[in-house]
Design a protein around this motif. Structure first.
Motif, PDB file in Angstrom:
ATOM      1  N   ARG A 153      -7.493  28.917   5.373  1.00 43.65           N
ATOM      2  CA  ARG A 153      -6.648  28.293   6.456  1.00 43.65           C
ATOM      3  C   ARG A 153      -7.062  27.787   7.428  1.00 43.65           C
ATOM      4  O   ARG A 153      -6.929  26.727   7.411  1.00 43.65           O
ATOM      5  CB  ARG A 153      -6.577  29.567   7.104  1.00 43.65           C
ATOM      6  N   LEU A 154      -8.694  27.323   7.316  1.00 44.48           N
ATOM      7  CA  LEU A 154      -9.552  26.845   8.136  1.00 44.48           C
ATOM      8  C   LEU A 154      -9.574  25.286   7.897  1.00 44.48           C
ATOM      9  O   LEU A 154      -9.212  24.313   8.282  1.00 44.48           O
ATOM     10  CB  LEU A 154     -11.083  27.370   8.447  1.00 44.48           C
ATOM     11  N   ALA A 155     -10.168  25.284   6.470  1.00 40.92           N
ATOM     12  CA  ALA A 155     -10.524  23.959   5.694  1.00 40.92           C
ATOM     13  C   ALA A 155      -8.994  23.363   6.104  1.00 40.92           C
ATOM     14  O   ALA A 155      -8.684  22.211   5.416  1.00 40.92           O
ATOM     15  CB  ALA A 155     -10.819  23.922   4.356  1.00 40.92           C
ATOM     16  N   LEU A 156      -7.737  23.555   5.684  1.00 40.05           N
ATOM     17  CA  LEU A 156      -6.637  22.990   5.635  1.00 40.05           C
ATOM     18  C   LEU A 156      -6.243  22.499   6.949  1.00 40.05           C
ATOM     19  O   LEU A 156      -5.842  21.628   7.275  1.00 40.05           O
ATOM     20  CB  LEU A 156      -5.028  23.905   4.547  1.00 40.05           C
ATOM     21  N   VAL A 157      -7.011  23.440   7.389  1.00 42.67           N
ATOM     22  CA  VAL A 157      -6.301  23.234   9.485  1.00 42.67           C
ATOM     23  C   VAL A 157      -7.028  21.838   9.492  1.00 42.67           C
ATOM     24  O   VAL A 157      -6.817  20.719  10.026  1.00 42.67           O
ATOM     25  CB  VAL A 157      -6.561  24.201  10.007  1.00 42.67           C
ATOM     26  N   LEU A 158      -8.569  22.240   8.857  1.00 42.95           N
ATOM     27  CA  LEU A 158      -9.367  20.923   9.365  1.00 42.95           C
ATOM     28  C   LEU A 158      -8.989  19.635   9.607  1.00 42.95           C
ATOM     29  O   LEU A 158      -9.607  18.200   9.413  1.00 42.95           O
ATOM     30  CB  LEU A 158     -10.384  21.492   9.192  1.00 42.95           C
ATOM     31  N   SER A 159      -8.635  19.760   7.321  1.00 40.98           N
ATOM     32  CA  SER A 159      -8.169  18.624   6.984  1.00 40.98           C
ATOM     33  C   SER A 159      -6.115  17.760   7.174  1.00 40.98           C
ATOM     34  O   SER A 159      -6.368  17.252   7.497  1.00 40.98           O
ATOM     35  CB  SER A 159      -8.165  18.485   5.214  1.00 40.98           C
ATOM     36  N   ALA A 181     -12.772  28.866  -5.186  1.00 40.51           N
ATOM     37  CA  ALA A 181     -12.060  27.678  -6.077  1.00 40.51           C
ATOM     38  C   ALA A 181     -11.412  27.380  -5.253  1.00 40.51           C
ATOM     39  O   ALA A 181     -10.758  26.080  -4.732  1.00 40.51           O
ATOM     40  CB  ALA A 181     -11.199  28.011  -7.414  1.00 40.51           C
ATOM     41  N   MET A 182     -10.073  28.009  -4.231  1.00 36.58           N
ATOM     42  CA  MET A 182      -9.551  27.304  -3.282  1.00 36.58           C
ATOM     43  C   MET A 182     -10.104  26.345  -1.873  1.00 36.58           C
ATOM     44  O   MET A 182      -9.700  25.430  -1.772  1.00 36.58           O
ATOM     45  CB  MET A 182      -7.940  28.329  -2.275  1.00 36.58           C
ATOM     46  N   LEU A 183     -10.977  27.238  -1.671  1.00 37.81           N
ATOM     47  CA  LEU A 183     -11.735  26.744  -1.178  1.00 37.81           C
ATOM     48  C   LEU A 183     -12.676  24.838  -1.228  1.00 37.81           C
ATOM     49  O   LEU A 183     -12.330  24.013  -0.583  1.00 37.81           O
ATOM     50  CB  LEU A 183     -12.711  27.703  -0.022  1.00 37.81           C
ATOM     51  N   ARG A 184     -12.992  24.604  -2.191  1.00 37.70           N
ATOM     52  CA  ARG A 184     -13.674  23.509  -3.075  1.00 37.70           C
ATOM     53  C   ARG A 184     -12.367  22.305  -3.280  1.00 37.70           C
ATOM     54  O   ARG A 184     -12.643  21.335  -3.032  1.00 37.70           O
ATOM     55  CB  ARG A 184     -14.279  23.793  -4.570  1.00 37.70           C
ATOM     56  N   TRP A 185     -11.245  23.267  -3.655  1.00 36.60           N
ATOM     57  CA  TRP A 185      -9.752  22.148  -3.809  1.00 36.60           C
ATOM     58  C   TRP A 185      -9.610  21.402  -2.746  1.00 36.60           C
ATOM     59  O   TRP A 185      -9.242  20.449  -2.621  1.00 36.60           O
ATOM     60  CB  TRP A 185      -8.551  22.348  -4.519  1.00 36.60           C
ATOM     61  N   VAL A 186      -9.656  22.531  -1.686  1.00 35.90           N
ATOM     62  CA  VAL A 186      -8.792  22.237  -0.290  1.00 35.90           C
ATOM     63  C   VAL A 186      -9.910  20.387  -0.057  1.00 35.90           C
ATOM     64  O   VAL A 186      -9.798  19.771   0.594  1.00 35.90           O
ATOM     65  CB  VAL A 186      -8.293  22.746   0.650  1.00 35.90           C
ATOM     66  N   GLY A 187     -11.258  21.282   0.151  1.00 34.26           N
ATOM     67  CA  GLY A 187     -12.353  20.216   0.408  1.00 34.26           C
ATOM     68  C   GLY A 187     -12.395  18.928  -0.028  1.00 34.26           C
ATOM     69  O   GLY A 187     -12.734  18.034   0.542  1.00 34.26           O
ATOM     70  N   SER A 188     -12.103  19.190  -1.493  1.00 35.97           N
ATOM     71  CA  SER A 188     -12.491  17.791  -1.751  1.00 35.97           C
ATOM     72  C   SER A 188     -11.283  16.972  -2.430  1.00 35.97           C
ATOM     73  O   SER A 188     -11.071  15.727  -2.768  1.00 35.97           O
ATOM     74  CB  SER A 188     -12.550  18.484  -3.419  1.00 35.97           C
ATOM     75  N   PHE A 208       0.778  -1.244   0.284  1.00 35.15           N
ATOM     76  CA  PHE A 208       0.153  -0.289   0.016  1.00 35.15           C
ATOM     77  C   PHE A 208       1.035   1.148  -0.235  1.00 35.15           C
ATOM     78  O   PHE A 208       1.928   1.528   1.468  1.00 35.15           O
ATOM     79  CB  PHE A 208      -0.741  -0.253   1.530  1.00 35.15           C
ATOM     80  N   ALA A 209       0.588   1.938  -0.787  1.00 32.61           N
ATOM     81  CA  ALA A 209       1.694   3.208  -1.537  1.00 32.61           C
ATOM     82  C   ALA A 209       0.663   4.276  -0.220  1.00 32.61           C
ATOM     83  O   ALA A 209      -0.318   4.885  -0.999  1.00 32.61           O
ATOM     84  CB  ALA A 209       2.222   3.474  -2.636  1.00 32.61           C
ATOM     85  N   MET A 210       1.091   5.332  -0.443  1.00 34.34           N
ATOM     86  CA  MET A 210       1.215   6.226   0.737  1.00 34.34           C
ATOM     87  C   MET A 210       1.496   7.326  -0.176  1.00 34.34           C
ATOM     88  O   MET A 210       1.811   7.649  -1.145  1.00 34.34           O
ATOM     89  CB  MET A 210       1.820   6.812   2.153  1.00 34.34           C
ATOM     90  N   THR A 211      -0.079   7.856  -0.918  1.00 34.97           N
ATOM     91  CA  THR A 211      -0.138   9.463  -1.397  1.00 34.97           C
ATOM     92  C   THR A 211       0.319  10.418  -0.698  1.00 34.97           C
ATOM     93  O   THR A 211       0.209  10.997   0.479  1.00 34.97           O
ATOM     94  CB  THR A 211      -1.515   9.399  -2.243  1.00 34.97           C
ATOM     95  N   PRO A 212       1.771  11.193  -1.286  1.00 40.22           N
ATOM     96  CA  PRO A 212       2.156  12.147  -0.438  1.00 40.22           C
ATOM     97  C   PRO A 212       1.366  13.342  -0.628  1.00 40.22           C
ATOM     98  O   PRO A 212       0.377  13.846  -1.519  1.00 40.22           O
ATOM     99  CB  PRO A 212       3.702  12.314  -1.177  1.00 40.22           C
ATOM    100  N   LEU A 213       1.581  14.384   1.059  1.00 41.87           N
ATOM    101  CA  LEU A 213       0.818  15.419   0.835  1.00 41.87           C
ATOM    102  C   LEU A 213       1.884  16.375  -0.372  1.00 41.87           C
ATOM    103  O   LEU A 213       3.040  16.379   0.004  1.00 41.87           O
ATOM    104  CB  LEU A 213       1.120  15.282   2.491  1.00 41.87           C
ATOM    105  N   PRO A 214       0.208  17.215  -0.398  1.00 36.39           N
ATOM    106  CA  PRO A 214       0.927  18.273  -1.399  1.00 36.39           C
ATOM    107  C   PRO A 214       1.652  19.603  -0.620  1.00 36.39           C
ATOM    108  O   PRO A 214       1.443  19.535   0.693  1.00 36.39           O
ATOM    109  CB  PRO A 214      -0.568  19.351  -1.726  1.00 36.39           C
ATOM    110  N   LYS A 215       2.611  20.387  -0.973  1.00 38.72           N
ATOM    111  CA  LYS A 215       3.522  21.349  -0.736  1.00 38.72           C
ATOM    112  C   LYS A 215       2.179  22.494  -0.950  1.00 38.72           C
ATOM    113  O   LYS A 215       2.539  22.791  -2.113  1.00 38.72           O
ATOM    114  CB  LYS A 215       4.779  21.243  -0.879  1.00 38.72           C
ATOM    115  N   ILE A 216       1.783  22.990   0.059  1.00 33.88           N
ATOM    116  CA  ILE A 216       0.250  24.267   0.032  1.00 33.88           C
ATOM    117  C   ILE A 216       1.215  25.372   0.102  1.00 33.88           C
ATOM    118  O   ILE A 216       1.630  25.595   1.602  1.00 33.88           O
ATOM    119  CB  ILE A 216      -0.378  23.882   0.182  1.00 33.88           C
ATOM    120  N   LYS A 217       1.378  26.239  -0.253  1.00 38.01           N
ATOM    121  CA  LYS A 217       1.356  28.334   0.330  1.00 38.01           C
ATOM    122  C   LYS A 217       0.357  28.879   0.040  1.00 38.01           C
ATOM    123  O   LYS A 217       0.285  28.717  -1.112  1.00 38.01           O
ATOM    124  CB  LYS A 217       2.858  28.207  -0.742  1.00 38.01           C
ATOM    125  N   LEU A 218      -0.401  29.488   1.341  1.00 38.42           N
ATOM    126  CA  LEU A 218      -1.353  29.738   1.260  1.00 38.42           C
ATOM    127  C   LEU A 218      -1.042  31.694   1.194  1.00 38.42           C
ATOM    128  O   LEU A 218      -0.449  31.359   2.553  1.00 38.42           O
ATOM    129  CB  LEU A 218      -2.625  30.069   2.017  1.00 38.42           C
TER     130      LEU A 218
END
Length: 150
Positions: A24-30, A72-79, A1-11
């Protein structure tokens, strides 16, 4: 099972809550690590021409192109960063809530912004500090609450 690496995100956004706060909140909650690059207002003039569309927030993912538009950022983070923030069976409810917030923000903004940028609304700078300005701004905001708030 390979883990998907976390993306490197700069906001990147101003050092205020504003339109980037939901992202910011969506990133923290996720539990998604991200660089929270907060720009001082004094630095904005030099930075503005280097941003797409001359606005903030901007986001880069894995050092890719700069992306704009907080919703768009919020939707992307959420999905993309969470299985629970944007579930398929709740998309209509989520989109309805986001749309309602966008509508409310658009209708509220003139009553809010006239105190900070009166010249954008045909009033002189400093209008909000005058007695007439205080009265008009108060009336605008009270009218909005009475007529626009659901």
């Amino acid at each position: 099972f390979a883990m998907t690496p976390l993306p490197k995100i700069k906001l990147t956004y101003f050092d205020i809550e504003g339109v980037a706060e939901a992202v910011r909140l969506a990133l923290v909650l996720s539990n998604t690590p991200f660089e929270d690059d907060r720009v001082g207002f004094g630095d904005w003039g030099e930075m503005k021409p280097k941003t797409p569309y001359g606005c903030l927030p901007i986001m880069s993912v894995d050092d890719g192109p700069l992306r704009t538009q907080s919703m768009a950022m919020l939707r992307w983070v959420g999905s993309s960063c969470s299985e629970t923030l944007y579930p398929r069976d709740k998309i209509f409810d989520i989109e309805e809530a986001i749309g309602l917030m966008e509508d409310l923000n658009k209708s509220w903004y003139p009553a809010f912004a006239i105190g900070m940028r009166p010249q954008n609304y045909g009033r002189p700078e400093g209008f909000g500090q005058t007695e007439e300005g205080k009265k008009i701004i108060k009336e605008m905001r009270e009218t909005w609450f009475q007529n626009e708030l659901p």
